[in-house]
Design a protein around this motif. Structure first.
Motif, mmCIF file in Angstrom:
data_model
loop_
_atom_site.group_PDB
_atom_site.id
_atom_site.type_symbol
_atom_site.label_atom_id
_atom_site.label_comp_id
_atom_site.label_asym_id
_atom_site.label_seq_id
_atom_site.Cartn_x
_atom_site.Cartn_y
_atom_site.Cartn_z
ATOM 1 N N MET A 257 0.781 -1.150 -0.147
ATOM 2 C CA MET A 257 -0.064 -0.011 -0.005
ATOM 3 C C MET A 257 1.006 1.228 0.065
ATOM 4 O O MET A 257 2.180 1.043 0.232
ATOM 5 C CB MET A 257 -1.094 0.094 1.198
ATOM 6 N N ASN B 117 0.688 -1.617 -4.679
ATOM 7 C CA ASN B 117 -0.377 -0.855 -4.136
ATOM 8 C C ASN B 117 -1.568 -1.912 -4.117
ATOM 9 O O ASN B 117 -2.965 -1.344 -4.037
ATOM 10 C CB ASN B 117 -0.954 0.317 -4.623
ATOM 11 N N THR C 73 -4.217 -1.971 -0.970
ATOM 12 C CA THR C 73 -4.939 -0.943 -0.737
ATOM 13 C C THR C 73 -6.562 -1.432 -0.220
ATOM 14 O O THR C 73 -6.898 -2.184 -0.707
ATOM 15 C CB THR C 73 -5.141 0.124 -1.618
#
Length: 178
Positions: free
Chosen positions: A40, A106, A109
């Protein structure tokens, strides 16, 4: 992720909020999870504050507009398409627009996956950010700025391909009704 949250504080970042402290889970400065391997990133406002992606950040003031791709930070290319769009509010908080691309570093997330997110942040120092919007394709956000001008963000489409994904956006700042 709690470790990166604390490192964020050491870098001068305050919390990321959403109608309450820690509730913006689009980046590490919101609620932290007890995972050592969470993929993230920080949110748009925090990346701006850190000066990251400076060569892929644009500011739109009044009058002004941008129509085109908005890359997620996972596909950042120096000097390429914007990763962060700052909407300049003449007095008060500014607004930061980014594509929360749910892939690569990422991919974990927790909120706003593959959506365009908008955070509010005041100043240039230690100050909390506030998540205001999570937009999917076809979504629109509007805000009346301190000078009476209307800021508008429209997400025209979203491509989630891990290598070439981007949101196609239109961001305008101008007079009311225009």
């Amino acid at each position: 992720s709690a470790q990166l949250h604390e490192i964020g504080h050491n870098l001068g970042l305050a919390h990321s909020n959403e109608a309450g402290t820690y509730k913006d889970q689009t980046g590490f400065m919101g609620y932290s999870y007890s995972r050592d391997d969470q993929n993230m990133c920080f949110n748009n406002a925090k990346n701006w504050q850190l000066g990251w992606f400076d060569d892929a950040a644009i500011t739109i003031g009044s009058p002004g507009s941008y129509t085109g791709p908005l890359k997620g930070q996972i596909n950042y290319v120096g000097g390429g398409d914007p990763v962060i769009i700052k909407i300049d509010n003449p007095s008060g908080a500014d607004y930061y627009v980014g594509f929360n691309h749910d892939a690569k570093h990422n991919s974990d997330t927790n909120e706003g996956q593959n959506q365009v997110t908008i955070q509010e942040y005041t100043g240039s120092g230690y100050s909390a950010s506030e998540l205001l919007a999570k937009l999917s394709a076809g979504g629109t956000w509007e805000k009346l700025l301190s000078d009476g001008k209307l800021a508008k963000v429209t997400v025209n489409s979203i491509n989630t391909d891990p290598e070439n994904g981007a949101a196609q956006v239109t961001v305008t700042v101008g007079t009311i009704g225009k």
